[in-house]
Scaffold this motif. Structure first.
Motif, PDB file in Angstrom:
ATOM      1  N   ALA A  28       0.907  -1.162  -0.018  1.00  0.00           N
ATOM      2  CA  ALA A  28      -0.084   0.076   0.016  1.00  0.00           C
ATOM      3  C   ALA A  28       0.809   1.433  -0.070  1.00  0.00           C
ATOM      4  N   GLY A  29       0.139   2.498  -0.182  1.00  0.00           N
ATOM      5  CA  GLY A  29       1.006   3.725  -0.116  1.00  0.00           C
ATOM      6  C   GLY A  29       1.483   4.149  -1.802  1.00  0.00           C
ATOM      7  N   ALA A  30       2.453   4.902  -1.801  1.00  0.00           N
ATOM      8  CA  ALA A  30       3.201   5.431  -2.886  1.00  0.00           C
ATOM      9  C   ALA A  30       4.355   6.184  -2.468  1.00  0.00           C
ATOM     10  N   ASP A  31       5.177   6.337  -3.512  1.00  0.00           N
ATOM     11  CA  ASP A  31       6.569   7.341  -3.377  1.00  0.00           C
ATOM     12  C   ASP A  31       5.987   8.440  -2.675  1.00  0.00           C
ATOM     13  N   PRO A  32       6.574   8.730  -1.707  1.00  0.00           N
ATOM     14  CA  PRO A  32       6.222   9.933  -0.710  1.00  0.00           C
ATOM     15  C   PRO A  32       6.269  11.358  -1.731  1.00  0.00           C
ATOM     16  N   SER A  33       7.175  11.140  -2.520  1.00  0.00           N
ATOM     17  CA  SER A  33       7.471  12.416  -3.290  1.00  0.00           C
ATOM     18  C   SER A  33       6.355  12.581  -4.482  1.00  0.00           C
ATOM     19  N   GLY A  34       5.575  11.824  -4.565  1.00  0.00           N
ATOM     20  CA  GLY A  34       4.368  11.820  -5.658  1.00  0.00           C
ATOM     21  C   GLY A  34       4.472  11.538  -7.100  1.00  0.00           C
ATOM     22  N   ARG A  35       5.920  11.069  -7.325  1.00  0.00           N
ATOM     23  CA  ARG A  35       6.289  10.842  -8.643  1.00  0.00           C
ATOM     24  C   ARG A  35       5.530   9.353  -9.354  1.00  0.00           C
ATOM     25  N   ILE A  36       5.383   8.564  -8.628  1.00  0.00           N
ATOM     26  CA  ILE A  36       4.662   7.467  -9.133  1.00  0.00           C
ATOM     27  C   ILE A  36       3.780   6.795  -8.106  1.00  0.00           C
ATOM     28  N   GLY A  37       3.003   5.995  -8.513  1.00  0.00           N
ATOM     29  CA  GLY A  37       1.920   5.373  -7.392  1.00  0.00           C
ATOM     30  C   GLY A  37       1.098   4.101  -8.017  1.00  0.00           C
ATOM     31  N   GLU A  38      -0.031   3.922  -7.326  1.00  0.00           N
ATOM     32  CA  GLU A  38      -0.786   2.555  -7.772  1.00  0.00           C
ATOM     33  C   GLU A  38      -1.765   2.836  -9.050  1.00  0.00           C
ATOM     34  N   ASP A  39      -1.628   2.211  -9.907  1.00  0.00           N
ATOM     35  CA  ASP A  39      -2.763   2.582 -10.855  1.00  0.00           C
ATOM     36  C   ASP A  39      -3.096   1.300 -11.800  1.00  0.00           C
ATOM     37  N   HIS A  40      -4.180   0.423 -11.432  1.00  0.00           N
ATOM     38  CA  HIS A  40      -4.667  -0.794 -11.934  1.00  0.00           C
ATOM     39  C   HIS A  40      -5.939  -0.274 -12.361  1.00  0.00           C
ATOM     40  N   GLU A  41      -6.383  -1.157 -13.501  1.00  0.00           N
ATOM     41  CA  GLU A  41      -7.504  -0.928 -14.413  1.00  0.00           C
ATOM     42  C   GLU A  41      -8.119  -2.361 -14.672  1.00  0.00           C
ATOM     43  N   PRO A  42      -9.092  -2.803 -14.268  1.00  0.00           N
ATOM     44  CA  PRO A  42      -9.873  -1.998 -12.997  1.00  0.00           C
ATOM     45  C   PRO A  42      -9.164  -2.169 -11.502  1.00  0.00           C
ATOM     46  N   GLU A  43      -9.405  -1.432 -10.779  1.00  0.00           N
ATOM     47  CA  GLU A  43      -8.641  -1.454  -9.475  1.00  0.00           C
ATOM     48  C   GLU A  43      -9.663  -2.406  -8.716  1.00  0.00           C
ATOM     49  N   THR A  44      -8.766  -3.200  -7.735  1.00  0.00           N
ATOM     50  CA  THR A  44      -9.622  -4.390  -6.922  1.00  0.00           C
ATOM     51  C   THR A  44      -8.944  -4.079  -5.683  1.00  0.00           C
ATOM     52  N   HIS A  45      -8.060  -3.259  -5.276  1.00  0.00           N
ATOM     53  CA  HIS A  45      -7.450  -3.121  -3.950  1.00  0.00           C
ATOM     54  C   HIS A  45      -8.126  -2.101  -3.226  1.00  0.00           C
ATOM     55  N   LEU A  46      -8.275  -2.633  -1.679  1.00  0.00           N
ATOM     56  CA  LEU A  46      -9.101  -1.689  -0.923  1.00  0.00           C
ATOM     57  C   LEU A  46      -8.841  -0.360  -0.767  1.00  0.00           C
ATOM     58  N   ILE A  47      -7.555   0.044  -0.489  1.00  0.00           N
ATOM     59  CA  ILE A  47      -7.271   1.487  -0.123  1.00  0.00           C
ATOM     60  C   ILE A  47      -7.470   2.445  -1.564  1.00  0.00           C
ATOM     61  N   PRO A  48      -6.941   1.966  -2.756  1.00  0.00           N
ATOM     62  CA  PRO A  48      -7.444   2.854  -3.889  1.00  0.00           C
ATOM     63  C   PRO A  48      -8.608   2.878  -4.194  1.00  0.00           C
ATOM     64  N   ILE A  49      -9.437   1.774  -3.741  1.00  0.00           N
ATOM     65  CA  ILE A  49     -10.915   1.807  -4.287  1.00  0.00           C
ATOM     66  C   ILE A  49     -11.653   2.798  -3.053  1.00  0.00           C
ATOM     67  N   VAL A  50     -11.165   3.013  -2.037  1.00  0.00           N
ATOM     68  CA  VAL A  50     -11.942   3.840  -1.150  1.00  0.00           C
ATOM     69  C   VAL A  50     -11.387   5.126  -1.498  1.00  0.00           C
ATOM     70  N   LEU A  51     -10.207   5.262  -1.859  1.00  0.00           N
ATOM     71  CA  LEU A  51      -9.757   6.717  -2.280  1.00  0.00           C
ATOM     72  C   LEU A  51     -10.358   7.093  -3.549  1.00  0.00           C
ATOM     73  N   GLN A  52     -10.866   6.070  -4.451  1.00  0.00           N
ATOM     74  CA  GLN A  52     -11.922   6.329  -5.662  1.00  0.00           C
ATOM     75  C   GLN A  52     -13.073   7.333  -5.243  1.00  0.00           C
ATOM     76  N   VAL A  53     -13.486   6.498  -4.207  1.00  0.00           N
ATOM     77  CA  VAL A  53     -14.747   7.239  -3.651  1.00  0.00           C
ATOM     78  C   VAL A  53     -14.672   8.711  -3.202  1.00  0.00           C
ATOM     79  N   ALA A  54     -13.411   8.636  -2.408  1.00  0.00           N
ATOM     80  CA  ALA A  54     -12.884  10.329  -2.156  1.00  0.00           C
ATOM     81  C   ALA A  54     -12.943  11.241  -3.293  1.00  0.00           C
ATOM     82  N   LEU A  55     -12.391  10.695  -4.351  1.00  0.00           N
ATOM     83  CA  LEU A  55     -12.027  11.397  -5.489  1.00  0.00           C
ATOM     84  C   LEU A  55     -13.624  11.643  -6.367  1.00  0.00           C
TER      85      LEU A  55
END
Ligand SMILES: NC(=O)c1ccc[n+]([C@@H]2O[C@H](COP(=O)([O-])OP(=O)(O)OC[C@H]3O[C@@H](n4cnc5c(N)ncnc54)[C@H](O)[C@@H]3O)[C@@H](O)[C@H]2O)c1
Ligand SMILES: O=c1ccn([C@@H]2O[C@H](COP(=O)(O)OP(=O)(O)O[C@H]3O[C@H](CO)[C@@H](O)[C@H](O)[C@H]3O)[C@@H](O)[C@H]2O)c(=O)[nH]1
Length: 333
Positions: free
Chosen positions: A171-198
């Motif tokens: 979980a998480g991502a590079d703290p400097s924000g250069r890269i991160g998690e990007d799956h299509e479709p997303e199935t992992h819990l944290i990015p899914i919850v953050l998609q609700v936030a977006l």
């Protein structure tokens, strides 16, 4: 000398590539971009193609001075593996068979392999130790366990040294924000919850609230992707110095329920975040929590981002600044 990173354009792979580059290592990436992104890797020798392509593997080993391999490339979704086990046996077991065969042919002796907590199944004790029984509850975990066993026999027969890293939930991502998690479709819990936030999803479905846990939802051990990256670097160092194969858990040592993760996401994003309880997802064990004592002692692994709020903040930094993920997937749309 160079390190071949298979699956280096994927989520954990790209963070590890960045980490290795920052340590001054020479990196070569093989990735078919099935779930990875070319934009996630910069300034590396990149081969777009598959583990199943023996001609391409020959080219890679002939064109580069590779002395070790970090092997991330795989299919890795629990639910999908239950629906389509043969895909998992082909991509994971057969794909790795091709890679290892070429390593043996070219005399390359060191491999760090992405294994998983899913090899344990429903654990008999918590936290889980590497010596505990392995009884996967899904084909994904079975294929990873089969590869671990293949590697063990290849050590005996060909002197191929391997470190299998059984990660818990990345979980998480590079703290400097250069890269991160990007799956299509997303199935992992944290990015899914953050998609609700977006606002990209209306709600997150909680997969079952009748598990034997305090709040009835599944408990997982979330480990920061950069802490995983560090462990790969240390594992390679150990392989080269000790020339000994081994298996190590990589986790946080703390478990969080699905409801607790959603609550932490609410806190970090400051948004309401709708959730609803749905049925269980097949193949999910109730609780997975790691003991990472062995990795800390033998690899000198020192995870730096153990706080869940911190992990979610780094993920949120990436998702909120890249609401549609990497640019490359929009090419041709
Ligand atoms: N994400 C987790 O929580 C987690 C936990 C435990 C283990 N793992 C393991 O870690 C590894 C990386 O996981 P991830 O979350 O970064 O996944 P990911 O899907 O983001 O990365 C996998 C990468 O491998 C590539 N790939 C797949 N099959 C390939 C093939 N046949 N040839 C070449 N490239 C191929 C994909 O394009 C992708 O870039 C996987 O082996 C996974 O099983 C992940
Ligand atoms: O929309 C969702 C998505 C997930 N979950 C639950 O959240 C937890 C975490 O799920 P997920 O993020 O999909 O991860 P896991 O299924 O635990 O699997 C991850 O972690 C394993 C190691 O523990 C790795 O082997 C896998 O590759 C990786 O996908 C599980 O209890 C799920 O049932 C939900 O309730 N709702």
């Amino acid at each position: 000398m160079a390190i071949l990173v298979t699956g280096g354009a994927g989520y954990i792979g790209s963070h590890t590539v960045l980490y290795l580059q920052e340590k001054g290592e020479n990196v070569v990436v093989l990735d078919n971009l099935k779930t990875g992104h070319q934009d996630a890797i910069q300034n590396v020798t990149f081969y777009k193609g598959s583990l199943h392509d023996n001609t391409l593997l020959d080219r890679i080993f002939q064109e580069n001075e590779i002395d070790s391999v970090i092997h991330f490339a795989a299919s890795s979704l629990v639910g999908e593996s239950v629906e389509n086990p043969l895909l998992y046996y082909r991509n994971n077991v057969v794909g790795t068979y091709h890679l290892i065969s070429k390593m043996v042919e070219y005399g390359i002796k060191n491999i760090v392999f992405s294994s998983t907590a899913a090899t344990y199944g429903n654990p008999e004790q918590l936290p889980i130790l590497e010596s505990n029984p392995t009884n996967p509850t899904n084909p994904y975990g079975e294929t990873k366990l089969a590869i671990e066993k293949m590697l063990r026999w290849c050590d005996d027969a060909y002197g191929l040294k391997s470190i299998c890293l059984r990660y818990f939930n990345a979980a998480g991502a590079d703290p400097s924000g250069r890269i991160g998690e990007d799956h299509e479709p997303e199935t992992h819990l944290i990015p899914i919850v953050l998609q609700v936030a977006l606002g990209h999803r209306q709600t997150v479905s909680i997969f079952g609230n009748d598990y034997p846990t305090d709040d009835g939802t599944c408990i997982r051990d979330y480990i920061h992707v950069l802490d995983l990256a560090q462990a790969h670097y240390l594992a390679l160092k150990r392989l080269k110095s000790k020339k000994e194969s081994g298996i190590y858990n990589l986790g946080n040592g703390k478990g969080f329920s699905v409801k607790e993760v959603i609550e932490t996401c609410r806190k970090v994003t400051g948004k309401e975040l709708s959730s609803k309880v749905g049925p269980r997802r097949e193949g999910d064990p109730a609780i997975l929590i790691a003991s990472s004592k062995k990795a800390k002692e033998e690899l000198d692994w020192e995870p730096m981002y153990l706080d869940l709020e911190n992990i979610v903040s780094h993920a949120w930094e990436w998702h909120s600044t890249h609401p549609v993920g990497y640019e490359d997937k929009r090419v041709g749309e």
